[in-house]
Design a protein around this motif. Structure first.
Motif, short mmCIF file in Angstrom:
data_model
loop_
_atom_site.label_atom_id
_atom_site.label_comp_id
_atom_site.label_asym_id
_atom_site.label_seq_id
_atom_site.Cartn_x
_atom_site.Cartn_y
_atom_site.Cartn_z
N LEU A 7 0.83 -1.21 0.00
CA LEU A 7 0.00 0.00 0.00
C LEU A 7 0.86 1.26 0.00
N GLN A 8 1.95 1.23 0.74
CA GLN A 8 2.85 2.39 0.77
C GLN A 8 3.47 2.61 -0.61
N ARG A 9 3.89 1.53 -1.26
CA ARG A 9 4.48 1.65 -2.59
C ARG A 9 3.46 2.15 -3.61
N LEU A 10 2.22 1.70 -3.53
CA LEU A 10 1.17 2.20 -4.42
C LEU A 10 0.98 3.69 -4.23
N ASP A 11 1.00 4.14 -2.98
CA ASP A 11 0.86 5.57 -2.68
C ASP A 11 2.03 6.36 -3.25
N GLU A 12 3.24 5.81 -3.17
CA GLU A 12 4.42 6.47 -3.75
C GLU A 12 4.30 6.58 -5.26
N LEU A 13 3.81 5.52 -5.91
CA LEU A 13 3.63 5.55 -7.36
C LEU A 13 2.61 6.61 -7.77
N ILE A 14 1.55 6.74 -6.98
CA ILE A 14 0.56 7.78 -7.27
C ILE A 14 1.18 9.16 -7.11
N ASP A 15 2.01 9.35 -6.09
CA ASP A 15 2.69 10.63 -5.92
C ASP A 15 3.58 10.95 -7.12
N MET A 16 4.22 9.92 -7.68
CA MET A 16 5.13 10.12 -8.81
C MET A 16 4.40 10.30 -10.14
N TYR A 17 3.36 9.49 -10.37
CA TYR A 17 2.73 9.44 -11.69
C TYR A 17 1.27 9.91 -11.72
N GLY A 18 0.69 10.10 -10.55
CA GLY A 18 -0.69 10.56 -10.49
C GLY A 18 -1.72 9.45 -10.58
N VAL A 19 -1.27 8.24 -10.86
CA VAL A 19 -2.18 7.11 -11.02
C VAL A 19 -1.40 5.81 -10.81
N VAL A 20 -2.10 4.78 -10.40
CA VAL A 20 -1.52 3.44 -10.30
C VAL A 20 -2.52 2.46 -10.90
N SER A 21 -2.02 1.50 -11.65
CA SER A 21 -2.91 0.56 -12.36
C SER A 21 -3.06 -0.74 -11.58
N ILE A 22 -4.05 -1.51 -12.00
CA ILE A 22 -4.21 -2.86 -11.45
C ILE A 22 -2.95 -3.67 -11.74
N ALA A 23 -2.35 -3.46 -12.91
CA ALA A 23 -1.12 -4.17 -13.27
C ALA A 23 0.00 -3.84 -12.30
N ASP A 24 0.08 -2.58 -11.86
CA ASP A 24 1.09 -2.20 -10.86
C ASP A 24 0.88 -2.95 -9.55
N LEU A 25 -0.37 -3.02 -9.11
CA LEU A 25 -0.69 -3.75 -7.89
C LEU A 25 -0.31 -5.23 -8.04
N TYR A 26 -0.71 -5.84 -9.14
CA TYR A 26 -0.40 -7.24 -9.37
C TYR A 26 1.11 -7.48 -9.40
N ASP A 27 1.85 -6.56 -10.02
CA ASP A 27 3.30 -6.68 -10.09
C ASP A 27 3.91 -6.67 -8.68
N LEU A 28 3.40 -5.82 -7.82
CA LEU A 28 3.92 -5.72 -6.46
C LEU A 28 3.64 -6.95 -5.62
N VAL A 29 2.55 -7.65 -5.90
CA VAL A 29 2.20 -8.84 -5.11
C VAL A 29 2.54 -10.15 -5.82
N GLY A 30 3.15 -10.07 -7.01
CA GLY A 30 3.59 -11.27 -7.70
C GLY A 30 2.52 -12.04 -8.42
#
Length: 68
Positions: A7-30
């Protein structure tokens, strides 16, 4: 907790890019997703939460929306 780190990493990605995708979440959890997972996501995950379940933790995400 790994779930809190995700969740912290998703929040960081949103801060950097303004959005986070389902693919980003899936990538983080394998989890291997589909190509359409890049078309939907979140601009805010502050309402997401890690909830303890019998086999570990579950991440409850807010409603997903289309990404432009």
């Amino acid at each position: 907790d790994e779930a809190d780190a995700v969740l912290q990493r998703l929040d960081e990605l949103i801060d950097m890019y303004g959005v986070v995708s389902i693919a980003d979440l899936y990538d983080l959890v394998g989890v291997q997703g589909r190509y359409t997972d890049n078309k939907y996501g979140w601009t805010n995950v502050r309402n997401a939460e890690a909830v303890r379940v019998r086999d570990g933790y579950e991440i409850r995400m807010p409603k997903v929306g289309p990404i432009d």
